[in-house]
Write a protein that holds these residues in place. Structure first.
Motif, PDB file in Angstrom:
ATOM      1  N   VAL A 223      44.670 -18.634 -18.939  1.00 29.45           N
ATOM      2  CA  VAL A 223      44.750 -19.100 -20.330  1.00 29.45           C
ATOM      3  C   VAL A 223      44.088 -20.466 -20.472  1.00 29.45           C
ATOM      4  O   VAL A 223      43.364 -20.717 -21.447  1.00 29.45           O
ATOM      5  CB  VAL A 223      46.217 -19.139 -20.787  1.00 29.45           C
ATOM      6  CG1 VAL A 223      46.344 -19.821 -22.145  1.00 29.45           C
ATOM      7  CG2 VAL A 223      46.788 -17.731 -20.857  1.00 29.45           C
ATOM      8  N   SER A 227      40.743 -20.978 -22.686  1.00 31.14           N
ATOM      9  CA  SER A 227      40.863 -21.925 -23.801  1.00 31.14           C
ATOM     10  C   SER A 227      39.832 -23.043 -23.680  1.00 31.14           C
ATOM     11  O   SER A 227      39.222 -23.441 -24.682  1.00 31.14           O
ATOM     12  CB  SER A 227      42.278 -22.515 -23.835  1.00 31.14           C
ATOM     13  OG  SER A 227      43.248 -21.501 -24.013  1.00 31.14           O
ATOM     14  N   TYR A 228      39.632 -23.549 -22.460  1.00 29.94           N
ATOM     15  CA  TYR A 228      38.646 -24.614 -22.269  1.00 29.94           C
ATOM     16  C   TYR A 228      37.249 -24.131 -22.623  1.00 29.94           C
ATOM     17  O   TYR A 228      36.484 -24.851 -23.282  1.00 29.94           O
ATOM     18  CB  TYR A 228      38.708 -25.093 -20.821  1.00 29.94           C
ATOM     19  CG  TYR A 228      37.765 -26.241 -20.514  1.00 29.94           C
ATOM     20  CD1 TYR A 228      37.819 -27.419 -21.242  1.00 29.94           C
ATOM     21  CD2 TYR A 228      36.824 -26.132 -19.491  1.00 29.94           C
ATOM     22  CE1 TYR A 228      36.967 -28.477 -20.956  1.00 29.94           C
ATOM     23  CE2 TYR A 228      35.973 -27.180 -19.200  1.00 29.94           C
ATOM     24  CZ  TYR A 228      36.042 -28.344 -19.940  1.00 29.94           C
ATOM     25  OH  TYR A 228      35.192 -29.384 -19.662  1.00 29.94           O
ATOM     26  N   PHE A 231      37.060 -23.842 -26.446  1.00 29.03           N
ATOM     27  CA  PHE A 231      37.013 -25.149 -27.110  1.00 29.03           C
ATOM     28  C   PHE A 231      35.671 -25.835 -26.876  1.00 29.03           C
ATOM     29  O   PHE A 231      35.151 -26.522 -27.774  1.00 29.03           O
ATOM     30  CB  PHE A 231      38.148 -26.038 -26.594  1.00 29.03           C
ATOM     31  CG  PHE A 231      39.525 -25.544 -26.968  1.00 29.03           C
ATOM     32  CD1 PHE A 231      39.702 -24.669 -28.020  1.00 29.03           C
ATOM     33  CD2 PHE A 231      40.645 -25.954 -26.250  1.00 29.03           C
ATOM     34  CE1 PHE A 231      40.962 -24.199 -28.370  1.00 29.03           C
ATOM     35  CE2 PHE A 231      41.905 -25.497 -26.584  1.00 29.03           C
ATOM     36  CZ  PHE A 231      42.060 -24.618 -27.652  1.00 29.03           C
ATOM     37  N   ALA A 243      43.148 -27.610 -23.586  1.00 31.60           N
ATOM     38  CA  ALA A 243      43.193 -26.387 -22.777  1.00 31.60           C
ATOM     39  C   ALA A 243      44.345 -26.429 -21.778  1.00 31.60           C
ATOM     40  O   ALA A 243      45.034 -25.421 -21.571  1.00 31.60           O
ATOM     41  CB  ALA A 243      41.866 -26.194 -22.046  1.00 31.60           C
ATOM     42  N   VAL A 246      47.492 -25.779 -23.712  1.00 28.09           N
ATOM     43  CA  VAL A 246      47.629 -24.359 -24.052  1.00 28.09           C
ATOM     44  C   VAL A 246      48.039 -23.558 -22.819  1.00 28.09           C
ATOM     45  O   VAL A 246      48.889 -22.655 -22.893  1.00 28.09           O
ATOM     46  CB  VAL A 246      46.315 -23.816 -24.647  1.00 28.09           C
ATOM     47  CG1 VAL A 246      46.400 -22.310 -24.865  1.00 28.09           C
ATOM     48  CG2 VAL A 246      46.009 -24.502 -25.971  1.00 28.09           C
ATOM     49  N   VAL A 264      46.625 -28.551 -31.561  1.00 29.12           N
ATOM     50  CA  VAL A 264      45.322 -27.884 -31.689  1.00 29.12           C
ATOM     51  C   VAL A 264      44.856 -27.902 -33.135  1.00 29.12           C
ATOM     52  O   VAL A 264      43.709 -28.265 -33.445  1.00 29.12           O
ATOM     53  CB  VAL A 264      45.415 -26.435 -31.156  1.00 29.12           C
ATOM     54  CG1 VAL A 264      44.133 -25.673 -31.467  1.00 29.12           C
ATOM     55  CG2 VAL A 264      45.674 -26.426 -29.654  1.00 29.12           C
ATOM     56  N   TYR A 285      41.962 -19.614 -31.232  1.00 29.48           N
ATOM     57  CA  TYR A 285      43.266 -19.877 -30.627  1.00 29.48           C
ATOM     58  C   TYR A 285      44.215 -18.695 -30.836  1.00 29.48           C
ATOM     59  O   TYR A 285      44.944 -18.294 -29.916  1.00 29.48           O
ATOM     60  CB  TYR A 285      43.858 -21.153 -31.227  1.00 29.48           C
ATOM     61  CG  TYR A 285      45.244 -21.471 -30.735  1.00 29.48           C
ATOM     62  CD1 TYR A 285      45.441 -21.992 -29.458  1.00 29.48           C
ATOM     63  CD2 TYR A 285      46.349 -21.256 -31.541  1.00 29.48           C
ATOM     64  CE1 TYR A 285      46.713 -22.279 -29.000  1.00 29.48           C
ATOM     65  CE2 TYR A 285      47.621 -21.541 -31.091  1.00 29.48           C
ATOM     66  CZ  TYR A 285      47.800 -22.056 -29.828  1.00 29.48           C
ATOM     67  OH  TYR A 285      49.067 -22.337 -29.374  1.00 29.48           O
ATOM     68  N   ILE A 288      43.272 -15.874 -28.460  1.00 31.14           N
ATOM     69  CA  ILE A 288      43.714 -16.163 -27.086  1.00 31.14           C
ATOM     70  C   ILE A 288      45.202 -15.867 -26.927  1.00 31.14           C
ATOM     71  O   ILE A 288      45.635 -15.235 -25.960  1.00 31.14           O
ATOM     72  CB  ILE A 288      43.403 -17.633 -26.727  1.00 31.14           C
ATOM     73  CG1 ILE A 288      41.895 -17.836 -26.611  1.00 31.14           C
ATOM     74  CG2 ILE A 288      44.087 -18.026 -25.424  1.00 31.14           C
ATOM     75  CD1 ILE A 288      41.488 -19.282 -26.445  1.00 31.14           C
ATOM     76  N   GLN A 289      46.018 -16.314 -27.889  1.00 34.13           N
ATOM     77  CA  GLN A 289      47.448 -16.057 -27.812  1.00 34.13           C
ATOM     78  C   GLN A 289      47.744 -14.562 -27.930  1.00 34.13           C
ATOM     79  O   GLN A 289      48.640 -14.042 -27.251  1.00 34.13           O
ATOM     80  CB  GLN A 289      48.180 -16.828 -28.917  1.00 34.13           C
ATOM     81  CG  GLN A 289      48.132 -18.339 -28.769  1.00 34.13           C
ATOM     82  CD  GLN A 289      48.872 -18.815 -27.540  1.00 34.13           C
ATOM     83  OE1 GLN A 289      49.731 -18.128 -27.008  1.00 34.13           O
ATOM     84  NE2 GLN A 289      48.524 -20.007 -27.067  1.00 34.13           N
ATOM     85  N   ASP A 292      46.816 -12.919 -24.652  1.00 36.74           N
ATOM     86  CA  ASP A 292      47.773 -13.314 -23.616  1.00 36.74           C
ATOM     87  C   ASP A 292      49.061 -12.519 -23.741  1.00 36.74           C
ATOM     88  O   ASP A 292      49.582 -11.989 -22.743  1.00 36.74           O
ATOM     89  CB  ASP A 292      48.061 -14.813 -23.731  1.00 36.74           C
ATOM     90  CG  ASP A 292      49.159 -15.255 -22.777  1.00 36.74           C
ATOM     91  OD1 ASP A 292      49.068 -14.926 -21.588  1.00 36.74           O
ATOM     92  OD2 ASP A 292      50.108 -15.927 -23.229  1.00 36.74           O
TER      93      ASP A 292
END
Length: 370
Positions: A223, A227-228, A231, A243, A246, A264, A285, A288-289, A292
């Motif tokens: 994650v 995220s990195y 971003f 990141a 997160v 964020v 974002y 990603i969530q 996940d």
């Protein structure tokens, strides 16, 4: 009344193994409460060795000698620590200091935006209330920022302790991995010969906790990296800092993602305002969530114990309040342990069942001893 108490004690504490388990749990709590800071390197090394045991077993299954597998695992650990200290942590620190240096401007922009609310909703919000909130927030953040700036000067003993841990912990991990069988057999030698309840708890917890802890570390890493990358592609300020936040947010189910959404969204809003870039950030974002929770977690924790969401939240709040970060990290395994103990707790009426299970397990107890 005494008869009721006596019957209850005889029902739930009639076996030697139960008393031993209670004493072990009390002793563990006393040791953690009194010697937790002194034994912190040992506890950290035990946790890391537990995490890396899977790597050692995988290498051994590939016909790699055990000593070489342990050495390679420790080299990976040392390389990870060096990369964190020399690459990741300095970048995070610089971004954190820069963020707190720019917070006054962000607060001022937010105050200007929120001062529009009293004009539109004068009956609900007043300008004095907005000013009081931001004055309090500004003073608190100013003190935190000053603490961050002077940290390296006023906390040299803490930094020295961190450096000592960085040297001691890998050495301890090496010996824990190298002599794991000897250490386990030495601990088992203090237990009774007949231990059906402890054996059931061990069987229920061993694979599940190992899979959970390793899966959680993998989830944090995936994650954070994804995220990195997202971003960076969007050009978000403080990309690495966000990141990492997160990635660590997955430690707290249901709550972490909601909490990290605030910084964020705030940084994206102050950087771009109500523009398309801001909505792209929120969309990325959210994706990603979503991935996940619906793809990564089922893949990593397919064998995890099914706990009710209320039990998970209570475990996070309780153990996090007692042991901080490590309490949050191990909240679900500890809750699973309590559930396993409750399921395995014997009563006087279960004596025949325990004896039959003990006889059945005598044939395969060699490598699965707790």
């Amino acid at each position: 009344m005494l008869t009721i108490v006596r019957n209850w004690v005889n029902r739930y504490f009639s076996q030697e193994e139960v008393v031993l388990l209670v004493l072990l749990m009390l002793a563990a709590l006393v040791v953690l409460a009194t010697l937790g800071q002194v034994l912190a390197p040992v506890l950290a090394a035990l946790i890391i060795a537990f995490l890396m045991q899977g790597m050692v077993q995988r290498l051994v299954s590939w016909k790699v000698p055990h000593w070489l597998a342990v050495t390679l695992a420790c080299l990976v650990l040392v390389g990870t620590i060096v990369a964190l200290f020399l690459v990741v942590l300095p970048i995070i620190w610089r971004q954190l200091v820069r963020l707190f240096a720019e917070l006054p401007n962000m607060i001022e922009q937010g105050q200007r935006l929120l001062l529009l609310l009293p004009e539109r909703y004068p009956r609900l919000v007043s300008a004095e209330q907005i000013d009081d909130i931001f004055n309090t927030l500004g003073s608190e953040l100013g003190s935190v920022g000053q603490t961050l700036v002077t940290f390296s000067l006023t906390n040299l003993p803490v930094l020295a302790a961190v450096l000592i841990y960085a040297v001691v912990v890998p050495i301890l991990v090496f010996f824990f991995l190298k002599d794991s069988d000897k250490l386990v057999n030495w601990c088992v030698s203090f237990l009774p010969n007949r231990r059906p309840m402890l054996r059931q708890i061990w069987h229920e917890m061993n694979d599940q906790v190992a899979n959970y802890v390793r899966g959680k570390v993998i989830e944090i890493a995936i994650v954070a990296v994804v995220s990195y990358a997202a971003f960076l592609m969007l050009g978000v300020n403080y990309a690495l800092l966000l990141a990492v936040a997160v990635g660590l947010s997955v430690l707290i189910p249901y709550i972490g993602a909601a909490v990290v959404t605030i910084p964020v969204a705030a940084i994206g809003l102050f950087q771009w305002g109500w523009s398309s870039e801001f909505f792209y950030l929120i969309l990325a974002y959210g994706i990603i969530q979503l991935l996940d929770g619906n793809v990564l977690v089922p893949l990593l924790f397919s064998e995890a114990v099914n706990l009710h969401p209320v039990a998970i939240i209570l475990a996070v709040l309780f153990f996090g309040g007692i042991w901080g970060f490590w309490g949050v990290f191990f909240a679900i395994p500890l809750a699973t342990l309590l559930k396993a103990i409750m399921n395995a707790w014997p009563t006087a009426g279960h004596q025949a069942e325990w004896e039959a299970r003990e006889i059945a397990e005598n044939g395969d107890a060699g490598g699965d001893q707790p």
